[in-house]
Design a protein around this motif. Sequence first.
Motif, PDB file in Angstrom:
ATOM      1  N   GLU A   1       0.828  -1.199   0.000  1.00  9.53           N
ATOM      2  CA  GLU A   1       0.000   0.000   0.000  1.00  9.53           C
ATOM      3  C   GLU A   1       0.873   1.264   0.000  1.00  9.53           C
ATOM      4  OE1 GLU A   1      -2.951   1.876   3.294  1.00  9.53           O
ATOM      5  OE2 GLU A   1      -3.235  -0.262   2.865  1.00  9.53           O
ATOM      6  N   LEU A   2       1.894   1.277   0.813  1.00 12.99           N
ATOM      7  CA  LEU A   2       2.804   2.431   0.850  1.00 12.99           C
ATOM      8  C   LEU A   2       3.509   2.627  -0.489  1.00 12.99           C
ATOM      9  CD1 LEU A   2       4.437   2.049   4.390  1.00 12.99           C
ATOM     10  CD2 LEU A   2       2.739   3.748   3.655  1.00 12.99           C
ATOM     11  N   ARG A   3       3.920   1.526  -1.106  1.00  8.08           N
ATOM     12  CA  ARG A   3       4.573   1.624  -2.423  1.00  8.08           C
ATOM     13  C   ARG A   3       3.603   2.145  -3.473  1.00  8.08           C
ATOM     14  NH1 ARG A   3       8.398  -3.550  -2.012  1.00  8.08           N
ATOM     15  NH2 ARG A   3      10.059  -2.486  -0.918  1.00  8.08           N
ATOM     16  N   ASP A   4       2.366   1.685  -3.420  1.00  7.99           N
ATOM     17  CA  ASP A   4       1.352   2.175  -4.365  1.00  7.99           C
ATOM     18  C   ASP A   4       1.130   3.674  -4.191  1.00  7.99           C
ATOM     19  OD1 ASP A   4       1.083  -0.390  -5.361  1.00  7.99           O
ATOM     20  OD2 ASP A   4      -0.797  -0.806  -4.283  1.00  7.99           O
TER      21      ASP A   4
ATOM     22  N   ALA B   1       3.282   5.826  -3.054  1.00 12.85           N
ATOM     23  CA  ALA B   1       4.473   6.503  -3.541  1.00 12.85           C
ATOM     24  C   ALA B   1       4.456   6.573  -5.066  1.00 12.85           C
ATOM     25  CB  ALA B   1       5.738   5.793  -3.048  1.00 12.85           C
ATOM     26  N   ASP B   2       4.027   5.469  -5.706  1.00 16.23           N
ATOM     27  CA  ASP B   2       3.943   5.447  -7.168  1.00 16.23           C
ATOM     28  C   ASP B   2       2.925   6.460  -7.677  1.00 16.23           C
ATOM     29  OD1 ASP B   2       5.844   3.447  -7.223  1.00 16.23           O
ATOM     30  OD2 ASP B   2       4.387   1.828  -7.541  1.00 16.23           O
ATOM     31  N   GLU B   3       1.816   6.605  -6.969  1.00 18.92           N
ATOM     32  CA  GLU B   3       0.780   7.546  -7.377  1.00 18.92           C
ATOM     33  C   GLU B   3       1.227   9.001  -7.236  1.00 18.92           C
ATOM     34  OE1 GLU B   3      -2.642   6.556  -5.034  1.00 18.92           O
ATOM     35  OE2 GLU B   3      -2.909   4.611  -6.019  1.00 18.92           O
ATOM     36  N   SER B   4       2.079   9.255  -6.256  1.00 19.58           N
ATOM     37  CA  SER B   4       2.507  10.637  -6.018  1.00 19.58           C
ATOM     38  C   SER B   4       3.691  11.034  -6.904  1.00 19.58           C
ATOM     39  CB  SER B   4       2.862  10.852  -4.547  1.00 19.58           C
ATOM     40  OG  SER B   4       4.004  10.098  -4.208  1.00 19.58           O
ATOM     41  N   SER B   5       4.324  10.083  -7.562  1.00 22.60           N
ATOM     42  CA  SER B   5       5.476  10.445  -8.414  1.00 22.60           C
ATOM     43  C   SER B   5       5.113  10.652  -9.855  1.00 22.60           C
ATOM     44  CB  SER B   5       6.562   9.384  -8.304  1.00 22.60           C
ATOM     45  OG  SER B   5       6.090   8.093  -8.518  1.00 22.60           O
TER      46      SER B   5
END
Length: 164
Positions: A155-158, A160-164
């Motif tokens: 969830e945290l990685r997702d 981070a991916d959405e914010s980049s």
Amino acid sequence: MTAAQPPRPAATPAQALAAMDDLIAAHLVGQQEMAQRLGLNVSDLTCLGYVFQAGEDLLTAGDLATRVHVTTGAVTGILNRLERAGYVTRRPDPRDRRRVRVAPRPDAAARVQALYEPYYARLNALFADYAPEEIAVLTDFFTRTTNLANAYRDELRDQADESS
């Protein structure tokens, strides 16, 4: 619990979380120490643990990448280091010539076991203080907590991916 074992003290969820945090911290520091003694870093030791855990069902680099949550490129570097250090070998996949499977070297298991065996003996002695029903609760907790931790990390990685 053995007959001589006194009742366990009551604990709150906050106390359990604090105890778990202490366990995780001790484990992280301990894994770093174990890795250093084996000439590895913690990521390499983690992958090696998964290779040992797989037994005869040899893992691919992709399997390891999924379990450790790193790229296949990162796993290639890890496997290169483990191979140079004499812990693993790569074998052709009999079903797919494009892939390789990772196998532990027989002497590697002995080196790792020599380091971990005294610790695991102490853990087994500790488990002996618990009734089978309590071991079942511990196993359930460890399994469910591992699944929860993996899901939260995803969830945290997702995010981070959405914010980049």
